[in-house]
Motif scaffolding. Sequence first.
Motif, short mmCIF file in Angstrom:
data_model
loop_
_atom_site.label_atom_id
_atom_site.label_comp_id
_atom_site.label_asym_id
_atom_site.label_seq_id
_atom_site.Cartn_x
_atom_site.Cartn_y
_atom_site.Cartn_z
N GLN A 47 0.84 -1.19 0.00
CA GLN A 47 0.00 0.00 0.00
C GLN A 47 0.87 1.25 0.00
O GLN A 47 1.83 1.36 0.76
CB GLN A 47 -0.92 0.00 1.22
CG GLN A 47 -1.88 -1.19 1.22
CD GLN A 47 -2.93 -1.07 2.28
OE1 GLN A 47 -3.12 -0.01 2.86
NE2 GLN A 47 -3.63 -2.15 2.53
N SER A 73 -9.88 -1.71 -1.09
CA SER A 73 -10.03 -2.87 -0.20
C SER A 73 -9.31 -4.07 -0.80
O SER A 73 -8.83 -4.03 -1.94
CB SER A 73 -11.52 -3.20 -0.02
OG SER A 73 -12.10 -3.56 -1.27
N GLY A 74 -9.27 -5.18 -0.04
CA GLY A 74 -8.49 -6.36 -0.44
C GLY A 74 -8.82 -6.90 -1.81
O GLY A 74 -7.93 -7.17 -2.62
N TRP A 127 -10.23 -5.44 -4.38
CA TRP A 127 -9.86 -4.51 -5.44
C TRP A 127 -8.34 -4.41 -5.58
O TRP A 127 -7.82 -4.15 -6.67
CB TRP A 127 -10.48 -3.14 -5.18
CG TRP A 127 -11.95 -3.15 -5.46
CD1 TRP A 127 -12.94 -3.43 -4.59
CD2 TRP A 127 -12.56 -2.94 -6.74
NE1 TRP A 127 -14.16 -3.39 -5.23
CE2 TRP A 127 -13.95 -3.08 -6.54
CE3 TRP A 127 -12.09 -2.63 -8.00
CZ2 TRP A 127 -14.87 -2.93 -7.58
CZ3 TRP A 127 -13.00 -2.48 -9.04
CH2 TRP A 127 -14.37 -2.63 -8.82
N GLN A 128 -7.62 -4.62 -4.50
CA GLN A 128 -6.16 -4.65 -4.59
C GLN A 128 -5.69 -5.85 -5.42
O GLN A 128 -4.72 -5.76 -6.17
CB GLN A 128 -5.54 -4.68 -3.19
CG GLN A 128 -5.67 -3.36 -2.45
CD GLN A 128 -5.00 -3.38 -1.10
OE1 GLN A 128 -4.42 -4.38 -0.69
NE2 GLN A 128 -5.10 -2.28 -0.37
N THR A 175 -10.15 5.83 4.19
CA THR A 175 -9.94 4.39 4.03
C THR A 175 -9.81 3.72 5.39
O THR A 175 -10.38 2.65 5.63
CB THR A 175 -8.67 4.14 3.19
OG1 THR A 175 -8.81 4.78 1.93
CG2 THR A 175 -8.45 2.65 2.99
N SER A 189 -12.37 0.96 7.13
CA SER A 189 -11.89 -0.31 7.66
C SER A 189 -12.38 -0.53 9.09
O SER A 189 -12.80 -1.64 9.46
CB SER A 189 -10.37 -0.35 7.60
OG SER A 189 -9.88 -1.55 8.13
N GLU A 210 -16.11 -1.35 9.01
CA GLU A 210 -16.33 -2.73 8.55
C GLU A 210 -16.05 -3.72 9.67
O GLU A 210 -16.75 -4.73 9.84
CB GLU A 210 -15.43 -3.02 7.35
CG GLU A 210 -15.89 -2.32 6.08
CD GLU A 210 -14.86 -2.37 4.97
OE1 GLU A 210 -13.77 -2.94 5.20
OE2 GLU A 210 -15.13 -1.82 3.89
N TRP A 233 -21.29 3.65 7.00
CA TRP A 233 -20.36 3.07 6.04
C TRP A 233 -20.72 3.46 4.62
O TRP A 233 -19.88 3.89 3.83
CB TRP A 233 -20.37 1.54 6.19
CG TRP A 233 -19.49 0.81 5.20
CD1 TRP A 233 -18.17 0.52 5.32
CD2 TRP A 233 -19.90 0.28 3.93
NE1 TRP A 233 -17.72 -0.16 4.21
CE2 TRP A 233 -18.75 -0.31 3.34
CE3 TRP A 233 -21.11 0.25 3.24
CZ2 TRP A 233 -18.80 -0.92 2.10
CZ3 TRP A 233 -21.16 -0.35 1.99
CH2 TRP A 233 -20.01 -0.94 1.44
#
Length: 613
Positions: free
Chosen positions: A75, A151-152, A154-155, A546, A550, A553, A605
Motif C-alpha cells: 500500500q 479494499s483487499g 480490489w487490490q 480508508t 476499515s 467494517e 459506512w
Amino acid sequence: MIELKGVSLNRGAKTLLSQANLSIHPGEKVGLIGSNGSGKSTLLSLLRKELKEDAGDVIVSKQWRISSVAQELEQSETTAIDFVLSGDEEWASIQNQLTVAEQEGKTSEIVALHDRLATIDGYSAPARAAELLHGLGFSASQQNWATQSFSGGWQMRLNLARALMKPCELMLLDEPTNHLDLDAIVWLERWLQRFSGTLIIISHDSVFLDNVVQKIVWLDQKKFESHKGNYSDFIVWRAEKIQLHQKMVEKQEQKRAHMQSFVDRFGAKASKAKQAQSRLKMLAKMEVLSKIQNQTNFVFNLPAAENCPNPVAYFKDAFLGYGDKPILKNLTLQIGPKDRIGLLGANGAGKSTLIKTLSGQLQMVSGQYTRSPKLKIGYFAQHQLDLLEPEQTAYWHLERDSPGTSPTVLRSFLGQFGFAGDMAFSRIGVLSGGEKARLVLALLAWQKPHLLLLDEPTNHLDLETREALALALQDFEGAVIVVSHDRQLLGTVVDQFWLVSHGTVSAYDDDLESYADWLLKERKKEASAPAEEMPKNSTRESKEKTEKLSKIEKKITELQKKIDALNMSLSDLTLYEQTTSVAWAKEQSEKDALEKQLVEWENEWYSLLQKHQ
C-alpha cells in the motif's frame, strides 16, 4: 518451451510430485486442474524458480519473460494507473531515465530514449493501462486513487492488471477470477483469448476454462496427464478413460482369480508344485490396477422445510439501500415457492443489497416487504466464513445449532460435506477457504430452509465441489435466489434471470451469452462517456477515509457475529421452556438493540463510501 523431466518435489512430509513429466509448447493456453492441495500453485512456484525441485529437471526457456499475479499489494500513495504502468518494467525504466536526461539537458540521450520508447510501443502504454483498469471494473476517477485506498478484493484486481500489463512470453495465473464479478470475467476472457504468449491458468471456473484454454493438464496422484482441448473435452476424455480402466481392472481380477484358483487346487501336489510356485510369483509381480473412484469425496444434500408459503415473499413499491439513500427504487417483485432466480448485473448495481434485504440483514428505505412469519431463510454470504469460531471445530458448530441431536447423526451429516472422520474435529483456523465455505453450506443445509439466498457461494470451491453444489440445488425443493459469477452454476440451476441495473430490477429473458454481449456494450458506453471529475480530496484525507471505512467494517462484523449468536440462542425452543419468559425477552431486546446499531453503522459506512467515490 517448458519441460519437466522426472521431477519430484516434497513440501515437508508431503510428496506433491513423484517422477512427473510434462511438456508445454510455446503459445499453448493451458488449464491446470487438480484437487485442492495437489500441488498446482506449487508448480507455478517451480516455474518462477521460487522453489527448487528435489529430483529431475525443470526447464523453462531462458529468453522467456514471466508474468504472474502478486498475492499482496504494497500500500502506497502511488495511483492505480501508475501502479499498473509500472508492470511494464522497461517502460518504467525508460521514463525514469528520461526524467533524469531532461533535467540534465542531455539532448542525444533524450532522442535515443524516445526511439526506444517508440520501439516498445511505449506511447500507447497509458491508454493500455487505462483499458486494463476499465476492463477490470475501475472507473475513470478510481484510476487516480492511491493504491492504499482500495479494499483487499480490489487490490487483487490491481495486481492482476499489473500482471497483464507486463510484456511476457509466459503468463502464470492462479485463480484470476476469484475476486472478479461476471462482467470483469467476460472482459478477461476476451483479453486472454488475444494473448499471444504461453498461458497457464489454475481455475475452478469450468466455463472460463472452456472459453480460454486449448489444453488441460490434470495433476493427479503426483503425476501430470495432458489432454488437448478445453475442460468439456477433458471431462469426456476422462469419463472414457475411467470406463476403459474399469474394464482393465475387471479383466485383471478375473486373471488373478484364475491363477489363485490354480494355486489353491494344486499347491500341495508335488507334480504341480513348480507351476503353482510360478503362478504365485506372477501374482506377486502383477501390478494391481487401482480402481478409479469418484473424485468427489462428498455429495451435497439440501433438504427443504415442509409447507413452504406461497408466495414466499414480495416487494411492493419498495426502495432498497442504506439509510435514506436508495440504490434500488420502486420495486414490485414476487418470489414463488419453486422459483430458481439468478441475479445479473454489474458490480455495485445492487445485487447484494437485494439479497441482504430479503434475508433481513438490511432494512428497507421505504415501501412494503412481506414474507410469512413461518418462512425459514438460508442465507450464504462470504462474510459468514469470518464468523466461524477459529478455535472450534465443524462438529462444535453443528452441535451448537442442534442440542440433543445424536452425535452419530451429526457426524454422518458432516460427512456429506467432506468432514468425515477426524476432519469433523479439525480446528476451523487451519481449514482452507473452500473447507470453510463447505461448512457454512452444511450449517445452512441443516436448517432446512424454504428459501435459499446465495451470494457468490462458489468462491473458494474446487470444480468437483461446485458440481456437487449444482446438483444439490437442482434437487432442492424450495426457492433459490443466487448471485454468482459461475456461469456453469447459473446455467444448470436457475430457470429465470433478474437484471439489476440502473436502479431497478427487471426480468431478463435472454441467455448468459447474450448477457455477456450486453455487458460489453455497456462497457463501451461507459468508456465513451465523459470522464468523472477527479477527487478533490488530498491523499491524506483519502487515507483517513480508508482507515475509517476499515474500522466501520470491523465494527459491522463484530455486531453481525453477536446477532448471529443471539439468533442461534433464540431459535432454541428449550430456552423458553427451561427459563423464564423474562430471560427470553431480555435476549430478544438485546438482539433488537444490536440490529439497530448495525443499521446505523451500515448507514455510516455507505455514506462515507459515497463521499469516498
